[in-house]
Design a protein around this motif. Structure first.
Motif, short mmCIF file in Angstrom:
data_model
loop_
_atom_site.label_atom_id
_atom_site.label_comp_id
_atom_site.label_asym_id
_atom_site.label_seq_id
_atom_site.Cartn_x
_atom_site.Cartn_y
_atom_site.Cartn_z
N VAL A 80 17.98 49.07 53.49
CA VAL A 80 18.59 50.28 52.55
C VAL A 80 18.10 51.51 52.78
CG1 VAL A 80 19.11 50.64 50.21
CG2 VAL A 80 18.74 48.33 50.79
N PHE A 81 18.84 52.51 53.17
CA PHE A 81 18.57 53.74 53.42
C PHE A 81 19.02 54.79 52.35
CE2 PHE A 81 18.77 51.82 57.70
CZ PHE A 81 17.53 51.99 58.20
N GLY A 82 18.34 55.81 52.11
CA GLY A 82 18.81 56.99 51.30
C GLY A 82 18.49 56.37 49.83
N VAL A 83 17.30 55.44 49.78
CA VAL A 83 17.05 55.01 48.20
C VAL A 83 16.69 56.29 47.42
CG1 VAL A 83 15.27 53.43 47.05
CG2 VAL A 83 16.13 52.81 49.29
N ASN A 84 17.16 55.79 46.09
CA ASN A 84 16.89 56.94 45.13
C ASN A 84 16.89 56.27 43.71
OD1 ASN A 84 19.74 56.46 43.89
ND2 ASN A 84 20.76 57.78 45.30
N ASP A 85 16.67 56.84 42.69
CA ASP A 85 16.29 56.44 41.66
C ASP A 85 17.53 55.53 40.88
OD1 ASP A 85 13.81 57.55 41.58
OD2 ASP A 85 14.29 59.22 40.27
N ASP A 86 18.61 55.87 40.97
CA ASP A 86 19.85 55.06 40.63
C ASP A 86 19.74 53.67 41.28
OD1 ASP A 86 20.67 57.29 39.15
OD2 ASP A 86 22.26 58.06 40.77
N MET A 87 19.41 53.61 42.75
CA MET A 87 19.35 52.28 43.52
C MET A 87 18.25 51.44 42.77
SD MET A 87 20.11 53.45 47.14
CE MET A 87 21.19 54.90 47.43
N THR A 88 17.15 52.25 42.62
CA THR A 88 15.84 51.07 42.26
C THR A 88 16.23 50.86 40.54
OG1 THR A 88 14.70 53.35 41.80
CG2 THR A 88 14.33 52.15 43.77
N ALA A 89 17.00 51.65 39.86
CA ALA A 89 17.25 51.30 38.68
C ALA A 89 18.35 50.01 38.54
CB ALA A 89 17.70 52.16 37.60
N ARG A 90 19.38 50.36 39.47
CA ARG A 90 20.26 49.22 39.47
C ARG A 90 19.99 47.73 40.16
NH1 ARG A 90 23.51 45.58 40.00
NH2 ARG A 90 25.73 45.70 40.39
N PHE A 91 19.19 47.85 41.20
CA PHE A 91 18.73 46.60 41.88
C PHE A 91 17.20 46.56 42.00
CE2 PHE A 91 22.44 48.01 43.94
CZ PHE A 91 23.19 46.84 44.07
N ASP A 92 16.75 45.28 41.58
CA ASP A 92 15.46 44.80 41.74
C ASP A 92 15.36 44.45 43.18
OD1 ASP A 92 12.84 43.36 41.89
OD2 ASP A 92 13.42 41.86 40.37
N THR A 102 27.94 43.49 46.75
CA THR A 102 27.71 44.31 45.52
C THR A 102 26.56 45.45 46.08
OG1 THR A 102 27.99 42.49 44.13
CG2 THR A 102 26.61 44.43 43.23
N LEU A 103 25.59 45.02 47.01
CA LEU A 103 24.53 45.90 47.24
C LEU A 103 25.28 47.14 48.35
CD1 LEU A 103 21.31 46.37 47.45
CD2 LEU A 103 21.60 45.17 49.80
N ILE A 104 25.93 46.47 49.11
CA ILE A 104 26.56 47.55 50.07
C ILE A 104 27.36 48.47 49.20
CG2 ILE A 104 28.45 47.46 52.04
CD1 ILE A 104 27.27 45.02 53.00
N ASN A 105 28.21 47.86 48.49
CA ASN A 105 29.21 48.91 47.75
C ASN A 105 28.68 49.77 46.89
OD1 ASN A 105 31.28 47.32 48.97
ND2 ASN A 105 31.92 46.15 47.28
N GLU A 106 27.67 49.29 46.01
CA GLU A 106 27.11 50.19 45.06
C GLU A 106 25.91 51.01 45.56
OE1 GLU A 106 27.06 50.20 41.27
OE2 GLU A 106 28.75 49.34 42.44
N VAL A 107 25.40 50.75 46.99
CA VAL A 107 24.39 51.87 47.43
C VAL A 107 25.41 52.62 48.22
CG1 VAL A 107 22.92 51.96 49.71
CG2 VAL A 107 22.60 50.19 47.87
N ALA A 108 26.58 52.36 48.70
CA ALA A 108 27.37 53.51 49.17
C ALA A 108 27.78 54.60 48.03
CB ALA A 108 28.49 52.77 49.88
N ARG A 109 28.31 53.83 46.90
CA ARG A 109 28.75 54.73 45.63
C ARG A 109 27.53 55.53 45.45
NH1 ARG A 109 27.84 54.74 40.49
NH2 ARG A 109 27.00 53.06 40.45
N MET A 110 26.25 55.37 45.59
CA MET A 110 25.09 55.95 45.18
C MET A 110 24.65 56.80 46.10
SD MET A 110 23.06 53.22 42.98
CE MET A 110 23.77 51.82 42.34
N GLY A 111 25.24 57.05 47.40
CA GLY A 111 24.87 57.74 48.53
C GLY A 111 24.13 57.33 49.64
N GLY A 112 24.05 56.07 49.57
CA GLY A 112 22.91 55.36 50.74
C GLY A 112 23.87 54.70 51.74
N ILE A 113 23.33 53.89 52.35
CA ILE A 113 24.02 53.04 53.34
C ILE A 113 23.10 51.85 53.51
CG2 ILE A 113 22.60 54.02 55.25
CD1 ILE A 113 25.01 53.50 57.03
N VAL A 114 23.72 50.66 53.79
CA VAL A 114 23.01 49.40 53.79
C VAL A 114 23.56 48.83 55.14
CG1 VAL A 114 23.11 46.90 53.09
CG2 VAL A 114 23.15 48.49 51.35
N VAL A 115 22.51 48.30 56.13
CA VAL A 115 22.72 48.05 57.52
C VAL A 115 21.91 46.52 57.37
CG1 VAL A 115 22.09 48.40 59.46
CG2 VAL A 115 22.31 50.33 58.19
#
Length: 156
Positions: A80-92, A102-115
């Motif tokens: 998970v790249f581009g980790v921000n506060d929204d991501m750490t609040a949304r995902f444990d 869900t991780l791929i879609n939500e991280v992209a919506r929050m400005g990051g990328i999942v690889v």
């Protein structure tokens, strides 16, 4: 001008590594002529090392140190790249049963990328999950080479 980064490294903050960040940077410096690398991304297992301050080491070695995370999902391990506060609040990130789509879609919506990483590894790689699950949507990149893979895993 291009920038070369090692996008998947673990420090002693991950349970499967005993490598201090300084050791990585020293290795990069010693091999700069044959393998120029501008920086590393620390992708610690099941966590985001928010408190890591590597500025002094970056200055000492002239090498970037960025931070990301490696999490576990129902399709294997993912970076998970581009980790921000929204991501750490949304995902444990410590949850080993995260839903990959869900991780791929939500991280992209929050400005990051999942690889998806080391996809050819048994049990924890995406390839094995594709044998009996539908393909994931919105995957924009997959790790191709991993220094910890065994023979045949990267090719798989």
């Amino acid at each position: 001008m291009s920038t070369i980064l090692d996008l998947h490294t673990h420090s002693e903050a991950s349970e499967d590594s005993r490598a201090p960040v300084e050791a990585y940077l020293n290795w990069i410096k010693l091999r700069a002529v044959e393998r120029p690398v501008d920086g590393i991304v620390l992708t610690e297992h099941r966590q985001f090392n928010r408190g890591g301050d590597y500025r002094a080491l970056e200055d000492k070695f002239g090498t970037m140190v960025l931070r990301a995370s490696e999490v576990e999902t129902n399709y294997g391990h993912m970076l998970v790249f581009g980790v921000n506060d929204d991501m750490t609040a949304r995902f444990d990130f410590a949850d080993v049963r995260l839903d990959a789509q869900t991780l791929i879609n939500e991280v992209a919506r929050m400005g990051g990328i999942v690889v998806p990483c080391h996809p050819g590894r048994p049990n924890i790689g995406m390839y094995e999950h594709y044998q009996n699950k539908p393909p994931l949507e919105n995957v924009v990149a997959v790790e191709l080479l991993n220094g910890g893979s065994r023979k045949g895993e990267d090719e798989r």
